[in-house]
Design a protein around this motif. Sequence first.
Motif, short mmCIF file in Angstrom:
data_model
loop_
_atom_site.label_atom_id
_atom_site.label_comp_id
_atom_site.label_asym_id
_atom_site.label_seq_id
_atom_site.Cartn_x
_atom_site.Cartn_y
_atom_site.Cartn_z
N THR A 91 0.84 -1.19 0.00
CA THR A 91 0.00 0.00 0.00
C THR A 91 0.88 1.24 0.00
N ILE A 92 0.65 2.12 -0.96
CA ILE A 92 1.33 3.41 -0.96
C ILE A 92 0.50 4.34 -0.08
N THR A 93 0.99 4.62 1.10
CA THR A 93 0.23 5.39 2.07
C THR A 93 0.28 6.88 1.75
N GLY A 94 -0.57 7.61 2.46
CA GLY A 94 -0.59 9.05 2.28
C GLY A 94 0.71 9.72 2.68
N SER A 95 1.54 9.04 3.49
CA SER A 95 2.82 9.62 3.88
C SER A 95 3.72 9.85 2.68
N VAL A 96 3.61 8.98 1.68
CA VAL A 96 4.38 9.16 0.45
C VAL A 96 3.96 10.46 -0.23
N VAL A 97 2.66 10.71 -0.26
CA VAL A 97 2.15 11.93 -0.87
C VAL A 97 2.60 13.15 -0.09
N LEU A 98 2.56 13.06 1.24
CA LEU A 98 3.02 14.19 2.05
C LEU A 98 4.47 14.54 1.73
N LEU A 99 5.28 13.51 1.56
CA LEU A 99 6.71 13.75 1.31
C LEU A 99 6.94 14.29 -0.09
N LEU A 100 6.27 13.73 -1.10
CA LEU A 100 6.50 14.14 -2.48
C LEU A 100 5.81 15.45 -2.82
N ALA A 101 4.67 15.72 -2.18
CA ALA A 101 3.94 16.95 -2.50
C ALA A 101 4.66 18.19 -2.00
N TYR A 102 5.44 18.05 -0.96
CA TYR A 102 6.10 19.23 -0.39
C TYR A 102 7.06 19.91 -1.37
N SER A 123 -12.55 34.55 -9.63
CA SER A 123 -11.15 34.89 -9.85
C SER A 123 -10.24 34.13 -8.89
N PHE A 124 -9.06 33.78 -9.36
CA PHE A 124 -8.10 33.07 -8.52
C PHE A 124 -6.69 33.44 -8.91
N GLU A 125 -5.76 33.18 -8.02
CA GLU A 125 -4.35 33.47 -8.24
C GLU A 125 -3.61 32.21 -8.66
N LEU A 126 -2.74 32.36 -9.64
CA LEU A 126 -1.93 31.22 -10.06
C LEU A 126 -0.95 30.81 -8.96
N ASN A 127 -0.42 31.79 -8.27
CA ASN A 127 0.53 31.52 -7.19
C ASN A 127 0.08 32.27 -5.94
N PRO A 128 -0.59 31.60 -5.02
CA PRO A 128 -1.14 32.29 -3.84
C PRO A 128 -0.13 32.58 -2.75
N GLY A 129 1.16 32.30 -3.00
CA GLY A 129 2.17 32.58 -1.99
C GLY A 129 2.78 31.31 -1.43
N PRO A 130 3.30 31.36 -0.22
CA PRO A 130 3.97 30.20 0.37
C PRO A 130 3.06 28.98 0.45
N PHE A 131 3.63 27.83 0.15
CA PHE A 131 2.90 26.56 0.23
C PHE A 131 2.66 26.26 1.70
N ASN A 132 1.38 26.17 2.11
CA ASN A 132 1.08 26.09 3.54
C ASN A 132 0.57 24.72 3.96
N THR A 133 0.45 24.55 5.26
CA THR A 133 0.06 23.27 5.84
C THR A 133 -1.33 22.84 5.43
N THR A 213 4.17 19.44 10.17
CA THR A 213 4.78 20.43 11.04
C THR A 213 6.29 20.46 10.86
N THR A 214 6.90 19.30 10.74
CA THR A 214 8.34 19.24 10.53
C THR A 214 8.73 19.91 9.22
N LEU A 215 7.94 19.68 8.17
CA LEU A 215 8.28 20.24 6.86
C LEU A 215 8.02 21.74 6.77
N HIS A 216 6.95 22.21 7.42
CA HIS A 216 6.54 23.61 7.23
C HIS A 216 6.98 24.55 8.33
N HIS A 217 7.17 24.04 9.54
CA HIS A 217 7.38 24.94 10.67
C HIS A 217 8.68 24.70 11.42
N VAL A 218 9.57 23.89 10.86
CA VAL A 218 10.86 23.65 11.50
C VAL A 218 11.95 24.12 10.56
N SER A 219 12.92 24.86 11.10
CA SER A 219 13.99 25.40 10.27
C SER A 219 14.91 24.30 9.78
#
Length: 710
Positions: A91-102, A123-133, A213-219
């Motif tokens: 099974t390819i779990t959602g964790s794979v998607v979390l890792l590759l989508a980032y 109306s929508f923006e092509l690039n809404p800014g930082p990729f968020n959680t 949290t590790t990917l988005h909020h940890v330096s």
Amino acid sequence: MASTMDTIDPKEKDMNVQEKHIHEKKHHYEPNSDSDADSQIDILRAAGIGIAEDDPTEPILTLRMWVLGILFCIVICGLNTLYTLRTPSLTITGSVVLLLAYPLGRLWEKIVPDWTVPLGDLSFELNPGPFNTKEHTLIYVMSNLSIYVRLGADVLTEQQMFYGYKAGWGFQILITFSTFLIGFCLAGLFRAIVVVPKELIWPGVLSVTALTTTLHHVSQEQVQSRLVPTPNGCADSFEGSQVSYVGSPLLIPSWAILNVTVSLVFWIWIVAVACYYTNVWNTGYLPFQSSKVFDNTGDIYKVKTIVNAASGYKLDVKKYLAYSPVYMPVTYALNMFGLSFATLSALLVWVILEKRHVMADAFRRVPKLVVESLPRRSRAHSEDDRGDPDVPLWWYLVCCVLALFMAMFAVEWWDVDLRWYGVLLACVVALVFYPPLALVYATANLKINIDIFCRIVAGFVFEGKVLANIWFFDIGYITTIKGLYFAQDMKLAYYCHIPQRKLFLVQFVGMIVGTLSSLGVLNWALNHISGICTSAAVNGFTCPYSSTHFNTSLIWGAVGPRRYFSNQIGYSALLYFFIIGAVLPIPVHLLSRRYPNSLWKKIHIPLFIGGLNYLPPATGMNYGSWAVVGLTFGWLIRKRLHGWWSKYNFVLSSAMDSSVGIAGVVIFLTIYFTGASEHFSWWGTEVYKNTCDWKGCPNLSLPKGGKFGE
């Protein structure tokens, strides 16, 4: 998780670490705790599991989220459908998607121009800014549907490849999407019981919150400091895909693992072994464990002898009586039938004894929820605890009506023997058992099967009709499993501060995309893979789950419960397990109340009886290695190195799932799919084929007449 500790005096730092360690030991993560609901969330946040404060300015339903979400949904649903046909299954779990989508989300953030597409209110923006959680989590939710679609794909494969009935695309789309919707509605209708209560942790989502949290909020410096060496794996039994065959052991509380482990030792290593070597039910003439069923010569049962297109996919009684009764290996009979019977009664008694107050409180809130969900009510009267407009109950009711219509039309138009009233009866079964199943899953992260109950009910109502049996099972049981995953994602949305209406839209779109992707891959595989669903299949595409379902539907659908329990084999003794399951929770409940600080408080009868639901096709090796790893991290490391455990356990679980999934895809595409594996031959690839486990050796030789049981 804070980086300020790196800039203070070392002595003060050590003191803070000790104080934090003491605090965490006092308030450690324990899904079975009865502590205050709000403090549970605070404890999870303090433990570094990633339940961060909300940022209401973050965009959610962005073009980036939709494009990446739909892309991953198509790919992962397709691959998981393909893998469910293969042995060993992966099974390819959602964790794979979390890792590759980032990295893809960050790449979009860097290179896509910041333009606005002028479409008025749309109306929508092509690039809404930082990729968020929140975007990241919704991409995960949409791709997480891949686990749901593979369940329905197993039943469609069973019907087409094992019974030979090809219903076509129309039936496949309607029945798959309708079962999606029924599961979706179960989660929505019961969310006040199984989602909203904050004391229900849903441990399965904690690896998601920890990784995001590790990917988005940890330096970057903190990430590097977190990548410490982890314990090395041992022999083949501790290979990642085998350890996590029944679910990631790092996400399951140690008390739940202990219940399942004791169950394995008692029921399989003691009871099953004793039955096997004393030839109970003639099991000594069969393999100890197999997902196959057999005839009275010890050969695999030739189903098409008694059920085929010529008989209208109904049992040919004369041919059945002339051929052979259906015999089962001991682990199959004991676990898939005896313990499954006990689980049903134990689950209902357990809910009455342990959760009756929770259920009563939730049902008392139903009238208020109905009134607040009426369309005429203003948005202010139907908000969740964060002030976002909640999903009105009537949205789910509309989905229920649509789902029932599609399911009843599909079974009637394509004549699969399950009449419209069978659909309604199956939905009633799902409604009754969904709340207790969800309460167990929300605390232990383990699923309990009720599939046998669905099979028996269908066996009595639609006796001798195998197609009716498999679709009653699909609507009555598989929808509840889908409902569990939907509810888990709803809980994840609460943790990640995602409004439930936005989640509703994403899940609905994901159901449509996932259905089409799964069915496309399934039809391609069934028509193009050589020898698929047979022992001669290339690259192991033997359809193990469909084979197990097929054997079960043969017993309950074709042979039927009346003939099954009245034959000379003695399987009627399995009916006593209903009594065992109903009785066991009572003394445990009384003793746990009498001695609240004793081990009785940790005994969970539904898990002790029903925790082995993956066996077969899972083996004792799968459960044994799963238990060793789970107890090592969930008890030993958590007790001795609690600070390390709270920081790394859930991220490590996600990392292991991701690495196994990615490695599995790469190995399959480069070695197996290309045919390169045919040129690999050494001791390690051949030695297991010389074992009795592989060959299915019986303990006893056949009598002189060549048949047993006569």
